[in-house]
Design a protein around this motif. Structure first.
Motif, mmCIF file in Angstrom:
data_model
loop_
_atom_site.group_PDB
_atom_site.id
_atom_site.type_symbol
_atom_site.label_atom_id
_atom_site.label_comp_id
_atom_site.label_asym_id
_atom_site.label_seq_id
_atom_site.Cartn_x
_atom_site.Cartn_y
_atom_site.Cartn_z
ATOM 1 N N LYS A 1 39.625 24.304 1.274
ATOM 2 C CA LYS A 1 39.131 25.465 0.530
ATOM 3 C C LYS A 1 39.356 26.791 1.254
ATOM 4 N N LYS A 2 39.274 26.822 2.575
ATOM 5 C CA LYS A 2 39.424 28.082 3.309
ATOM 6 C C LYS A 2 40.820 28.668 3.143
ATOM 7 N N PRO B 1 42.136 28.540 -1.425
ATOM 8 C CA PRO B 1 40.917 28.750 -2.230
ATOM 9 C C PRO B 1 41.087 28.449 -3.717
ATOM 10 N N GLU B 2 42.310 28.388 -4.175
ATOM 11 C CA GLU B 2 42.541 28.128 -5.599
ATOM 12 C C GLU B 2 42.381 26.653 -5.961
#
Length: 143
Positions: free
Chosen positions: A102-103, A106-107
């Motif tokens: 996620k970092k 992020p999409e």
């Protein structure tokens, strides 16, 4: 620069099915999110007993509710062993992988991560587990 990667929280470039991803280490916040995920999947003992005790004598129902209340007070914590066991399930591995991606990506959604992992070969899955452990410093060498 011994240990700089761990100290800086540097990620690791991995390739899955021909696509590159940057895998970031699990953080304390992530482990808190894992705990919340585990807790959200637990049944509510008060609700379960209330439904089951509806047709029971009042004294027995009250005793069962008292026990359910005591169980509910104890059920808001998660042991380290429980976290480890859950992270070894497919659901847990997908969730951890999602958090680690996620970092830098992020999409990506949790569903996309689940689909990606569902299509992985056993060898790719084993490599991913090794990469996850290594980047978070949870492997045998503590790297």
């Amino acid at each position: 620069m011994d240990g700089l990667g761990r100290a800086s929280g540097a990620g690791k470039l991995i390739t899955i099915q021909g696509k590159d991803y940057i895998l970031s280490p699990l953080t304390i916040r992530h482990f808190g999110m894992v705990e919340q995920q585990i807790l959200s999947n637990r049944p509510n003992p008060l609700k379960m007993v209330a439904e089951a005790a509806a047709d029971l004598p009042e004294e027995l129902a009250a005793e069962m509710m008292k026990q359910a209340y005591n169980d509910a007070k104890k059920s808001n914590t998660v042991s380290a062993n429980e976290v480890t066991e859950w992270l070894e399930t497919f659901e847990g591995m997908c969730y951890a992988f999602f958090l680690m991606l996620k970092k830098e990506q992020p999409e990506m959604t949790h569903e996309e991560v689940y689909d990606l992992m569902s299509d992985m070969t056993p060898q790719e899955m084993a490599q991913l587990q090794e990469d996850q452990s290594q980047v978070s410093g949870l492997d045998e060498a503590g790297n």
